[in-house]
Design an enzyme around this catalytic site. Structure first.
Site, PDB file in Angstrom:
ATOM      1  N   ASP A  33      41.093  36.505  36.408  1.00  0.00           N
ATOM      2  CA  ASP A  33      40.954  37.958  36.553  1.00  0.00           C
ATOM      3  C   ASP A  33      40.450  38.599  35.253  1.00  0.00           C
ATOM      4  O   ASP A  33      40.687  38.082  34.159  1.00  0.00           O
ATOM      5  CB  ASP A  33      42.327  38.540  36.931  1.00  0.00           C
ATOM      6  CG  ASP A  33      42.214  39.942  37.493  1.00  0.00           C
ATOM      7  OD1 ASP A  33      41.084  40.388  37.789  1.00  0.00           O
ATOM      8  OD2 ASP A  33      43.253  40.605  37.628  1.00  0.00           O
ATOM      9  N   ASN A  81      37.695  40.071  48.781  1.00  0.00           N
ATOM     10  CA  ASN A  81      36.612  40.412  47.848  1.00  0.00           C
ATOM     11  C   ASN A  81      35.331  40.920  48.542  1.00  0.00           C
ATOM     12  O   ASN A  81      34.448  41.476  47.894  1.00  0.00           O
ATOM     13  CB  ASN A  81      36.254  39.224  46.939  1.00  0.00           C
ATOM     14  CG  ASN A  81      37.272  38.967  45.844  1.00  0.00           C
ATOM     15  OD1 ASN A  81      37.463  37.839  45.396  1.00  0.00           O
ATOM     16  ND2 ASN A  81      37.944  40.019  45.396  1.00  0.00           N
TER      17      ASN A  81
HETATM   18  C1  FPP Z   1      38.114  38.681  39.096  1.00  0.00           C
HETATM   19  O1  FPP Z   1      37.716  39.561  38.094  1.00  0.00           O
HETATM   20  C2  FPP Z   1      37.127  37.645  39.304  1.00  0.00           C
HETATM   21  C3  FPP Z   1      36.491  37.396  40.481  1.00  0.00           C
HETATM   22  C4  FPP Z   1      36.731  38.137  41.728  1.00  0.00           C
HETATM   23  C5  FPP Z   1      35.459  36.364  40.559  1.00  0.00           C
HETATM   24  C6  FPP Z   1      35.808  35.085  39.861  1.00  0.00           C
HETATM   25  C7  FPP Z   1      34.593  34.338  39.604  1.00  0.00           C
HETATM   26  C8  FPP Z   1      34.322  33.710  38.429  1.00  0.00           C
HETATM   27  C9  FPP Z   1      35.262  33.666  37.297  1.00  0.00           C
HETATM   28  C10 FPP Z   1      33.039  33.043  38.259  1.00  0.00           C
HETATM   29  C11 FPP Z   1      33.113  31.554  38.488  1.00  0.00           C
HETATM   30  C12 FPP Z   1      32.815  31.181  39.853  1.00  0.00           C
HETATM   31  C13 FPP Z   1      32.272  29.995  40.203  1.00  0.00           C
HETATM   32  C14 FPP Z   1      32.067  29.695  41.636  1.00  0.00           C
HETATM   33  C15 FPP Z   1      31.866  28.980  39.240  1.00  0.00           C
HETATM   34  P1  FPP Z   1      37.482  41.084  38.489  1.00  0.00           P
HETATM   35  O2  FPP Z   1      36.051  41.262  38.852  1.00  0.00           O
HETATM   36  O3  FPP Z   1      38.446  41.474  39.557  1.00  0.00           O
HETATM   37  O4  FPP Z   1      37.812  41.797  37.154  1.00  0.00           O
HETATM   38  P2  FPP Z   1      38.455  43.234  36.980  1.00  0.00           P
HETATM   39  O5  FPP Z   1      39.846  43.141  37.528  1.00  0.00           O
HETATM   40  O6  FPP Z   1      38.437  43.444  35.508  1.00  0.00           O
HETATM   41  O7  FPP Z   1      37.595  44.207  37.725  1.00  0.00           O
END
Ligand code: FPP
Length: 260
Positions: A33, A81
């Site tokens: 996250d 998501n």
């Molecule tokens: C959460 O951060 C992250 C995600 C929903 C996506 C996770 C994906 C990756 C880490 C990339 C790697 C993936 C692969 C398939 C190699 P957020 O966007 O919710 O962050 P925030 O809470 O700060 O908005």
């Protein structure tokens, strides 16, 4: 082996932590996250955080494998998501394509096997193809399983399992009295990483302290470690630090320690 790892990552290690090889978690699950917040703090678009996050996945995968972890489960895309802006969803759907395009040779070099759990049939064709190709190319590897949760949600997973068990009862393959923890565990998606179905350690980055519909059954007795780091800044030394925290927890599974 661990000393070598520390030397390799010594430039990002604040202080040297000696992990106990006999208390390594066999299955680690991570809620990655904070990609968006990491990017926004730098005046970058949110997707820049996901891109950097993908590079971190590579480092953490190699570190976990080097430490002898058997299964590393990463929450890459949840059933919730899809609510994000279309542009961001598209970017996230492209990530596995980019990731496996560049990383499969290193996965093979490190004897790492790819597994995916989730409702993958709803992913775009190109994403499904990237994932299936990686599974095929690494299927003979015998080391760590890199297990991506893609379009995964734990409540949906439990509903699917309950339906399957109900059908088995209806078709007289199973008696109601035979439904026990083992039957349920085997009906969940983590059966694909058996015998390491349940993670001993769950890590969530970014300072949030929630489970967010991830592995609700499987986390029953897991140790939870919440890191303040955003995922794009999470380093191998942070993983080592979080495993160290796990190793110092007193796991009793509802019982008491002998002699106490
Ligand atoms: C959460 O951060 C992250 C995600 C929903 C996506 C996770 C994906 C990756 C880490 C990339 C790697 C993936 C692969 C398939 C190699 P957020 O966007 O919710 O962050 P925030 O809470 O700060 O908005």
């Amino acid at each position: 082996m661990f000393d070598k790892l520390f030397n390799k990552f010594s430039n990002d290690t604040k202080e040297e932590i000696k992990l106990d090889e006999n208390k390594m978690p066999q299955h680690i699950a991570i809620i990655m996250d904070g990609n968006g917040r990491w990017a926004q703090k730098r005046d970058l678009p949110r997707v820049a955080g996901h891109k950097r996050g993908m590079e971190v996945v590579k480092d953490i995968t190699k570190t976990a494998s080097g430490l002898g972890v058997k299964v590393l489960t990463l929450y890459a895309f949840s059933t919730e998501n899809w609510k994000r802006p279309k542009k961001e969803v598209n970017f996230l759907m492209d990530l596995p394509v980019k990731f496996f395009d560049t990383f499969v040779p290193e996965l093979i070099e490190n004897n790492i096997k790819v597994n995916v759990m989730g409702y993958t049939e709803y992913l775009p064709e190109k994403t499904q193809k990237a994932v299936n190709d990686a599974i095929e190319q690494t299927k003979n590897n015998t080391g760590m399983i890199l297990n991506f949760a893609l379009n995964y949600g734990s409540r949906a997973e439990i509903i699917t399992a309950v339906k399957k068990i109900a059908l088995d009862v209806k078709n007289q393959k199973l008696a109601v009295d035979e439904i026990d923890e083992d039957v349920i565990s085997k009906s969940l998606m983590t059966q694909s990483v058996a015998p390491y179905n349940d993670p001993e350690l769950l890590i969530r980055t970014s300072g949030e302290e929630r489970i967010s519909n991830f592995l609700l059954w499987q986390l029953a007795y897991s140790e939870l470690v919440f890191s303040d780091k955003f995922w794009p800044e999470y380093k191998p030394s942070d993983l080592i630090e979080d495993i160290n925290k796990y190793q110092h927890r007193d796991r009793r599974f509802g019982g008491v320690k002998e002699g106490k």
